[in-house]
Structures are given as C-alpha cells and as structure tokens.
Design a protein around this motif. Structure first.
Motif, mmCIF file in Angstrom:
data_model
loop_
_atom_site.group_PDB
_atom_site.id
_atom_site.type_symbol
_atom_site.label_atom_id
_atom_site.label_comp_id
_atom_site.label_asym_id
_atom_site.label_seq_id
_atom_site.Cartn_x
_atom_site.Cartn_y
_atom_site.Cartn_z
ATOM 1 N N LYS A 18 -70.658 76.722 -50.150
ATOM 2 C CA LYS A 18 -71.539 75.570 -49.960
ATOM 3 C C LYS A 18 -70.731 74.289 -50.079
ATOM 4 O O LYS A 18 -69.651 74.292 -50.677
ATOM 5 C CB LYS A 18 -72.688 75.571 -50.966
ATOM 6 C CG LYS A 18 -72.284 75.417 -52.397
ATOM 7 C CD LYS A 18 -73.464 75.216 -53.351
ATOM 8 C CE LYS A 18 -74.566 76.192 -53.114
ATOM 9 N NZ LYS A 18 -75.762 75.921 -53.877
ATOM 10 N N THR A 22 -73.204 69.263 -52.419
ATOM 11 C CA THR A 22 -74.459 69.930 -52.752
ATOM 12 C C THR A 22 -74.382 70.533 -54.150
ATOM 13 O O THR A 22 -75.293 70.356 -54.964
ATOM 14 C CB THR A 22 -74.789 71.022 -51.720
ATOM 15 O OG1 THR A 22 -74.911 70.418 -50.432
ATOM 16 C CG2 THR A 22 -76.084 71.747 -52.061
ATOM 17 N N LYS A 25 -74.623 67.897 -56.809
ATOM 18 C CA LYS A 25 -76.002 67.420 -57.000
ATOM 19 C C LYS A 25 -76.834 68.446 -57.753
ATOM 20 O O LYS A 25 -77.661 68.088 -58.603
ATOM 21 C CB LYS A 25 -76.632 67.092 -55.648
ATOM 22 C CG LYS A 25 -76.042 65.850 -55.023
ATOM 23 C CD LYS A 25 -76.585 65.621 -53.638
ATOM 24 C CE LYS A 25 -75.880 64.434 -52.991
ATOM 25 N NZ LYS A 25 -76.235 64.290 -51.573
ATOM 26 N N GLU A 26 -76.619 69.718 -57.478
ATOM 27 C CA GLU A 26 -77.346 70.769 -58.197
ATOM 28 C C GLU A 26 -76.971 70.754 -59.678
ATOM 29 O O GLU A 26 -77.841 70.879 -60.540
ATOM 30 C CB GLU A 26 -77.040 72.135 -57.586
ATOM 31 C CG GLU A 26 -77.630 72.323 -56.212
ATOM 32 C CD GLU A 26 -77.174 73.587 -55.527
ATOM 33 O OE1 GLU A 26 -77.803 73.959 -54.512
ATOM 34 O OE2 GLU A 26 -76.197 74.228 -55.981
ATOM 35 N N TYR A 33 -82.655 68.833 -55.840
ATOM 36 C CA TYR A 33 -81.594 69.842 -55.925
ATOM 37 C C TYR A 33 -81.767 70.665 -57.196
ATOM 38 O O TYR A 33 -82.084 70.136 -58.254
ATOM 39 C CB TYR A 33 -80.211 69.186 -55.929
ATOM 40 C CG TYR A 33 -79.869 68.558 -54.615
ATOM 41 C CD1 TYR A 33 -79.183 69.253 -53.643
ATOM 42 C CD2 TYR A 33 -80.262 67.248 -54.342
ATOM 43 C CE1 TYR A 33 -78.880 68.675 -52.422
ATOM 44 C CE2 TYR A 33 -79.966 66.656 -53.125
ATOM 45 C CZ TYR A 33 -79.277 67.376 -52.177
ATOM 46 O OH TYR A 33 -78.986 66.798 -50.964
#
Length: 69
Positions: A18, A22, A25-26, A33
C-alpha cells in the motif's frame, strides 16, 4: 512498531502493498482511515522477523486490553 522497523513507514507500507501515505494516515488515525487487525498482525510479524524492540507492542496491547496480562 512501524517507526522501529528498518526503513520505517515507507518500508512497511511496501511490504503490505500500500502507499506509505495511506499507512501513515492509518497509523495516525486520520479521519476516514483505520488500520485493520490483519494489517496490525502483519506489522507485528514483520517487526518480529526484523527483531525490532517493539515487535510485541501490538500483542501486548491486545492482551492488556483483554486483561490477559
């Protein structure tokens, strides 16, 4: 855990397939997210394989939350 992994967020994101943005942010729980349990376990496994000092942090947190420790 991710920050202790060699190469940090970018390296772990690559291993998970990924974009690093991303995953970042997770990990920060940015609005919209969320890091899933399977990915958290995969990160723990990657960290354990790399021998990072915080490899057991997720498992320890789950055990503590469930009052298994």
């Amino acid at each position: 855990m991710v920050r202790d992994y060699p190469g940090g967020v970018e390296a772990v994101a690559l291993r998970l397939g990924k974009p690093w943005q991303t995953l970042d942010k997770e990990l920060r729980a940015a609005p919209g997210y969320k890091l899933g349990i399977r990915e958290a376990c995969a990160i723990g496994q990657l960290c354990a394989e790399a021998g990072t000092p915080s490899a057991a942090a997720y498992a320890t947190s789950v055990a503590s939350h469930c009052r298994w420790t």
